[in-house]
Design a protein around this motif. Structure first.
Motif, PDB file in Angstrom:
ATOM      1  N   VAL A 278     -28.033   8.583   3.553  1.00 37.80           N
ATOM      2  CA  VAL A 278     -29.349   8.052   3.159  1.00 37.80           C
ATOM      3  C   VAL A 278     -30.467   8.985   3.630  1.00 37.80           C
ATOM      4  O   VAL A 278     -31.386   9.320   2.872  1.00 37.80           O
ATOM      5  N   LYS A 279     -30.344   9.434   4.865  1.00 36.88           N
ATOM      6  CA  LYS A 279     -31.363  10.381   5.375  1.00 36.88           C
ATOM      7  C   LYS A 279     -31.345  11.653   4.528  1.00 36.88           C
ATOM      8  O   LYS A 279     -32.393  12.235   4.242  1.00 36.88           O
ATOM      9  N   GLY A 280     -30.160  12.069   4.132  1.00 40.72           N
ATOM     10  CA  GLY A 280     -30.013  13.295   3.330  1.00 40.72           C
ATOM     11  C   GLY A 280     -30.716  13.183   1.985  1.00 40.72           C
ATOM     12  O   GLY A 280     -31.417  14.118   1.576  1.00 40.72           O
ATOM     13  N   VAL A 281     -30.559  12.051   1.293  1.00 39.85           N
ATOM     14  CA  VAL A 281     -31.210  11.948  -0.025  1.00 39.85           C
ATOM     15  C   VAL A 281     -32.730  11.828   0.114  1.00 39.85           C
ATOM     16  O   VAL A 281     -33.486  12.308  -0.737  1.00 39.85           O
ATOM     17  N   LEU A 282     -33.176  11.221   1.211  1.00 40.09           N
ATOM     18  CA  LEU A 282     -34.637  11.129   1.435  1.00 40.09           C
ATOM     19  C   LEU A 282     -35.206  12.536   1.666  1.00 40.09           C
ATOM     20  O   LEU A 282     -36.230  12.911   1.087  1.00 40.09           O
ATOM     21  N   LYS A 283     -34.492  13.293   2.491  1.00 41.28           N
ATOM     22  CA  LYS A 283     -34.963  14.649   2.816  1.00 41.28           C
ATOM     23  C   LYS A 283     -34.987  15.510   1.549  1.00 41.28           C
ATOM     24  O   LYS A 283     -35.973  16.202   1.268  1.00 41.28           O
ATOM     25  N   GLU A 284     -33.904  15.424   0.800  1.00 40.73           N
ATOM     26  CA  GLU A 284     -33.771  16.252  -0.406  1.00 40.73           C
ATOM     27  C   GLU A 284     -34.884  15.960  -1.414  1.00 40.73           C
ATOM     28  O   GLU A 284     -35.332  16.838  -2.146  1.00 40.73           O
ATOM     29  N   SER A 285     -35.334  14.688  -1.427  1.00 46.50           N
ATOM     30  CA  SER A 285     -36.347  14.338  -2.426  1.00 46.50           C
ATOM     31  C   SER A 285     -37.751  14.309  -1.830  1.00 46.50           C
ATOM     32  O   SER A 285     -38.695  13.865  -2.481  1.00 46.50           O
ATOM     33  N   ASN A 286     -37.871  14.761  -0.574  1.00 47.59           N
ATOM     34  CA  ASN A 286     -39.178  14.779   0.092  1.00 47.59           C
ATOM     35  C   ASN A 286     -39.837  13.422   0.140  1.00 47.59           C
ATOM     36  O   ASN A 286     -41.056  13.306  -0.010  1.00 47.59           O
ATOM     37  N   LEU A 287     -39.035  12.380   0.320  1.00 47.28           N
ATOM     38  CA  LEU A 287     -39.603  11.037   0.428  1.00 47.28           C
ATOM     39  C   LEU A 287     -39.427  10.525   1.851  1.00 47.28           C
ATOM     40  O   LEU A 287     -38.511  10.940   2.563  1.00 47.28           O
ATOM     41  N   LYS A 288     -40.304   9.590   2.223  1.00 44.31           N
ATOM     42  CA  LYS A 288     -40.164   8.916   3.512  1.00 44.31           C
ATOM     43  C   LYS A 288     -39.430   7.609   3.259  1.00 44.31           C
ATOM     44  O   LYS A 288     -39.442   7.092   2.133  1.00 44.31           O
ATOM     45  N   VAL A 289     -38.856   7.054   4.298  1.00 43.74           N
ATOM     46  CA  VAL A 289     -38.105   5.809   4.107  1.00 43.74           C
ATOM     47  C   VAL A 289     -39.018   4.708   3.545  1.00 43.74           C
ATOM     48  O   VAL A 289     -38.601   3.870   2.740  1.00 43.74           O
ATOM     49  N   THR A 290     -40.294   4.761   3.920  1.00 39.73           N
ATOM     50  CA  THR A 290     -41.239   3.742   3.450  1.00 39.73           C
ATOM     51  C   THR A 290     -41.605   3.931   1.969  1.00 39.73           C
ATOM     52  O   THR A 290     -42.272   3.081   1.377  1.00 39.73           O
ATOM     53  N   ASP A 291     -41.168   5.036   1.372  1.00 36.65           N
ATOM     54  CA  ASP A 291     -41.403   5.223  -0.077  1.00 36.65           C
ATOM     55  C   ASP A 291     -40.369   4.462  -0.920  1.00 36.65           C
ATOM     56  O   ASP A 291     -40.499   4.395  -2.147  1.00 36.65           O
ATOM     57  N   ILE A 292     -39.313   3.934  -0.280  1.00 39.57           N
ATOM     58  CA  ILE A 292     -38.282   3.204  -1.033  1.00 39.57           C
ATOM     59  C   ILE A 292     -38.865   1.861  -1.497  1.00 39.57           C
ATOM     60  O   ILE A 292     -39.395   1.092  -0.701  1.00 39.57           O
TER      61      ILE A 292
ATOM     62  N   ASP B 293     -15.413   6.707  -0.854  1.00 42.68           N
ATOM     63  CA  ASP B 293     -16.545   7.613  -1.024  1.00 42.68           C
ATOM     64  C   ASP B 293     -17.765   6.954  -0.380  1.00 42.68           C
ATOM     65  O   ASP B 293     -18.073   5.798  -0.689  1.00 42.68           O
ATOM     66  N   THR B 294     -18.430   7.695   0.496  1.00 46.04           N
ATOM     67  CA  THR B 294     -19.675   7.184   1.077  1.00 46.04           C
ATOM     68  C   THR B 294     -20.798   7.830   0.282  1.00 46.04           C
ATOM     69  O   THR B 294     -20.963   9.058   0.335  1.00 46.04           O
ATOM     70  N   ALA B 295     -21.547   7.012  -0.467  1.00 49.73           N
ATOM     71  CA  ALA B 295     -22.501   7.616  -1.399  1.00 49.73           C
ATOM     72  C   ALA B 295     -23.870   6.952  -1.336  1.00 49.73           C
ATOM     73  O   ALA B 295     -23.992   5.730  -1.177  1.00 49.73           O
ATOM     74  N   ALA B 296     -24.898   7.793  -1.455  1.00 50.88           N
ATOM     75  CA  ALA B 296     -26.274   7.302  -1.540  1.00 50.88           C
ATOM     76  C   ALA B 296     -26.984   8.147  -2.579  1.00 50.88           C
ATOM     77  O   ALA B 296     -26.656   9.325  -2.762  1.00 50.88           O
ATOM     78  N   ALA B 297     -27.922   7.527  -3.286  1.00 49.44           N
ATOM     79  CA  ALA B 297     -28.706   8.285  -4.267  1.00 49.44           C
ATOM     80  C   ALA B 297     -30.083   7.665  -4.379  1.00 49.44           C
ATOM     81  O   ALA B 297     -30.280   6.483  -4.058  1.00 49.44           O
ATOM     82  N   LEU B 298     -31.034   8.475  -4.827  1.00 48.90           N
ATOM     83  CA  LEU B 298     -32.381   7.958  -5.084  1.00 48.90           C
ATOM     84  C   LEU B 298     -32.729   8.182  -6.543  1.00 48.90           C
ATOM     85  O   LEU B 298     -32.543   9.285  -7.077  1.00 48.90           O
ATOM     86  N   LEU B 299     -33.197   7.122  -7.178  1.00 49.67           N
ATOM     87  CA  LEU B 299     -33.712   7.237  -8.549  1.00 49.67           C
ATOM     88  C   LEU B 299     -35.213   7.083  -8.483  1.00 49.67           C
ATOM     89  O   LEU B 299     -35.720   6.260  -7.722  1.00 49.67           O
ATOM     90  N   SER B 300     -35.915   7.871  -9.284  1.00 50.13           N
ATOM     91  CA  SER B 300     -37.353   7.689  -9.392  1.00 50.13           C
ATOM     92  C   SER B 300     -37.669   7.453 -10.864  1.00 50.13           C
ATOM     93  O   SER B 300     -37.286   8.271 -11.714  1.00 50.13           O
ATOM     94  N   ASP B 301     -38.283   6.333 -11.177  1.00 47.14           N
ATOM     95  CA  ASP B 301     -38.532   5.936 -12.571  1.00 47.14           C
ATOM     96  C   ASP B 301     -37.255   6.035 -13.412  1.00 47.14           C
ATOM     97  O   ASP B 301     -37.274   6.546 -14.538  1.00 47.14           O
ATOM     98  N   GLY B 302     -36.144   5.606 -12.859  1.00 49.02           N
ATOM     99  CA  GLY B 302     -34.870   5.567 -13.602  1.00 49.02           C
ATOM    100  C   GLY B 302     -34.152   6.897 -13.717  1.00 49.02           C
ATOM    101  O   GLY B 302     -33.149   7.001 -14.411  1.00 49.02           O
TER     102      GLY B 302
END
Ligand code: KG4
Ligand code: ZN
Length: 364
Positions: free
Chosen positions: A61-75, A16-25
């Motif tokens: 990774v690009k997909g989760v950034l786009k979905e959450s309206n974040l830029k790579v520099t927001d990581i 499985d190729t997986a990426a996710a973004l958590l914000s404040d847990g």
């Protein structure tokens, strides 16, 4: 708000190729691509898995950034699975994570895949009361763990041969299911139990004499094979026990649908009994606040119902992640990474992969 507001989690330990973004847990974006190319081989082909991760990880990774309206520099930090798993597959994720962490100048944390599964329930229900009994059931592991707190683990029981998911996938080949077969076997068993109270085919439940908390599933696999050989015609099936290279297309037996359902029901009932008997033995000796189940096999609706009955009988709170978070995903890695980062842990850019990592390797 925490110091690590946005955490990227990367998981590439198997297929499985997986990426996710958590914000404040909390999960804000989550993307898993299952590499279906392995289906035609009846199992994961490591080299093909690595190449597919190389192709699929950046878009994830690009997909989760786009979905959450974040830029790579927001990581703010990056968590990545560094073991256990396939070495080439792990290397793709870890190299990518190192490159990105270095480019962004943000902290990097390596996460044990099993620790990810173990704590992923917290993403939905919040703090898990400790100590709890952790049951990890996946394609590679069948483990009972005494979880004293985050990062403090005592392995109580383990399988000495096949993992439960591995059993399902191997028996699935004999039954003619595509890989991975766990979900199909589960569905067939449930269809059977809709109309029947108990299973009509009794497969053996292996108990280990000197290891009451240990498991063994290879006898069950052989019992299913013998049952199929006795009742149905097929290709060159028996090689499956000695030689996993057998072309899976030759392995399927010709089985009427009703019989296939009965076999799946017999298999599931045996697995349920064996897992519950192991957990009962452990619960007779240890005091737990709850039962937490994780890993791909915990998606089984049949087993979830059995675990739920067991937990009620034992007066334990049961926590299992929602079905979509039972199999491998990036959120669980981001979350375990978040917990470790909050405890002050960091890895350097020398972070190594550890294909045979144990849960107890990185105790806190
Ligand atoms: O945790 P996971 O996604 O990958 C590993 O870390 O191994 O688990 C994959 C395993 C496979 O063996 C698959 O057949 C099994 O989980 N599985 C299931 C179900 N969904 C996946 N087993 C039973 N019932 C399911 N619904
Ligand atoms: Zn897993």
């Amino acid at each position: 708000m925490t110091l690590f507001r946005n955490i990227l989690g990367i998981e590439t330990s198997c297929d499985d190729t997986a990426a996710a973004l958590l914000s404040d847990g909390k999960i804000i974006a989550d993307r898993t691509t299952r590499q279906i190319l392995h289906e035609q081989y009846g199992g994961v082909v490591p080299e093909l898995a690595s190449r597919a991760h190389e192709r699929l990880l950046e878009p994830a990774v690009k997909g989760v950034l786009k979905e959450s309206n974040l830029k790579v520099t927001d990581i703010d930090a990056i968590a990545v699975t560094n073991g256990p798993g396939l070495s080439g597959a792990l290397l793709v994720g870890v190299s990518f994570a190192k490159g990105l962490a270095s480019g962004l100048n943000v902290p990097l944390i390596g996460v044990n895949h099993l620790e990810g599964h173990l704590w992923s329930s917290e993403l939905t229900i919040g703090d898990l009361p400790v100590p709890f009994l952790g049951l990890l059931v996946s394609g590679g592991h069948t483990i009972m763990v005494n979880v004293k707190q985050f990062g403090q683990y005592e392995i109580l029981g383990n399988t000495r041969d096949d993992a439960v998911g591995e059993l399902f996938d191997k028996v699935g080949r004999m039954l003619g299911f595509t890989f991975p077969a766990g979900e199909n076997i589960d569905n067939e068993a449930l269809s059977y139990f809709k109309d029947h109270k108990t299973e009509s085919i009794k497969f053996p439940r292996t108990k280990l004499k000197n290891d009451p908390f240990g498991f063994s599933f290879s006898g069950l696999k052989t019992a299913v094979l013998y049952h199929l050989q006795k009742h149905y015609s097929n290709g060159q099936n028996s090689d499956i026990l000695q030689n996993d290279q057998t072309s899976w297309k030759d392995v399927g037996f010709q089985i009427p649908n009703d019989d296939r359902q009965a076999i799946c029901a017999g298999l599931m009932a045996a697995v349920g009994d064996v897992l519950i008997s192991g957990m009962s033995a452990v619960c007779d000796k240890y005091e737990f606040q709850g039962l937490v189940v994780g890993g791909g096999v915990s998606a089984s609706r049949y087993l979830r119902a059995r675990f739920s009955r067991f937990a009620t009988e034992r007066n334990l709170t049961l926590n299992i992640p929602p079905i979509q978070h039972c199999t491998d995903n990036g959120s669980m890695i981001a979350y375990a990474g978040f917990r470790r980062l909050m405890l002050g842990q960091r890895d350097s850019l020398d972070l190594a992969i550890n294909p045979s990592a144990n849960l107890t390797d990185q105790m806190i």
